[in-house]
Motif scaffolding. Structure first.
Motif, PDB file in Angstrom:
ATOM      1  N   THR A 176       0.867  -1.179   0.000  1.00  0.00           N
ATOM      2  CA  THR A 176       0.000   0.000   0.000  1.00  0.00           C
ATOM      3  C   THR A 176       0.903   1.228   0.000  1.00  0.00           C
ATOM      4  N   ASP A 177       0.340   2.399  -0.215  1.00  0.00           N
ATOM      5  CA  ASP A 177       1.142   3.627  -0.165  1.00  0.00           C
ATOM      6  C   ASP A 177       1.778   3.797   1.214  1.00  0.00           C
ATOM      7  N   ARG A 180       4.648   1.432   1.540  1.00  0.00           N
ATOM      8  CA  ARG A 180       5.769   1.895   0.725  1.00  0.00           C
ATOM      9  C   ARG A 180       6.532   2.985   1.462  1.00  0.00           C
ATOM     10  N   ARG A 181       5.815   3.961   2.021  1.00  0.00           N
ATOM     11  CA  ARG A 181       6.462   5.044   2.776  1.00  0.00           C
ATOM     12  C   ARG A 181       7.247   4.462   3.964  1.00  0.00           C
TER      13      ARG A 181
END
Length: 189
Positions: A176-177, A180-181
């Motif tokens: 997911t975003d 990823r972060r």
């Protein structure tokens, strides 16, 4: 207002629309106690990712937004690892919060709901119980959160996880975003 140290924290929290802070337990407890919207920036490279864990819980429960530090790769050879937050990334999170009073209010309400003024008493009760001088205390109910796939992974486990994702042969869903972060933050560490 930016200062290196605030002496009367309660006054500053009460006057704040949004607080930008580290993600230590003390800072986030204060955010909850005062019911203020927050952008938490976990200190990078701490044992067990404890600040990232604190921040992620607050974010997942809607009580804070998180911006991760990154390492300036160009500084590695000359100065060692220098962690910083990209101003654009901070403003991408902070800007909408400053413009959206409803979002700040929702975040503030959620933070207040997470605050338990009886925590000190609970800790003392557990110490009494563990030392054999008191009855077993009740365990407070906590919000249920889905397990994290990235947070808490050590170096080897992180590499294995990313290899499984890249290989495509596993039944792992893509990052997911948020994952990823968090992965980039962990990789920098």
């Amino acid at each position: 207002q930016r200062k290196d140290f605030f002496h009367d924290m309660g006054t500053y929290y009460a006057a704040s629309d949004v607080v930008v802070c580290r993600a230590g337990a003390g800072s986030l407890n204060e955010v909850c106690a005062y019911g203020v919207a927050a952008v938490a920036i976990p200190k990078a490279n701490l044992p067990g990712d404890h600040q990232a864990c604190n921040a992620r819980v607050m974010e997942r429960l809607g009580a804070a937004a998180v911006v991760y530090e990154r390492v300036a790769v160009e500084s590695l050879e000359s100065e060692g690892a220098i962690e910083s937050v990209a101003p654009q990334e901070l403003m991408a999170v902070l800007g909408p919060l400053l413009r959206e009073p409803a979002q700040r209010a929702a975040m503030s309400r959620q933070a207040q709901e997470l605050y338990d003024p009886g925590t000190n008493r609970c800790i003392a009760d557990w110490l009494d119980y563990l030392s054999g001088t008191g009855p077993e205390p009740e365990i407070p109910s906590l919000p249920a959160l889905e397990a994290e796939r990235v947070l808490g992974l050590g170096h080897g486990s992180m590499v294995d996880f990313l290899r499984r994702l890249h290989g495509g042969g596993s039944d792992e869903t893509p990052l997911t975003d948020d994952e990823r972060r968090l992965s980039l933050y962990k990789i920098d560490g």
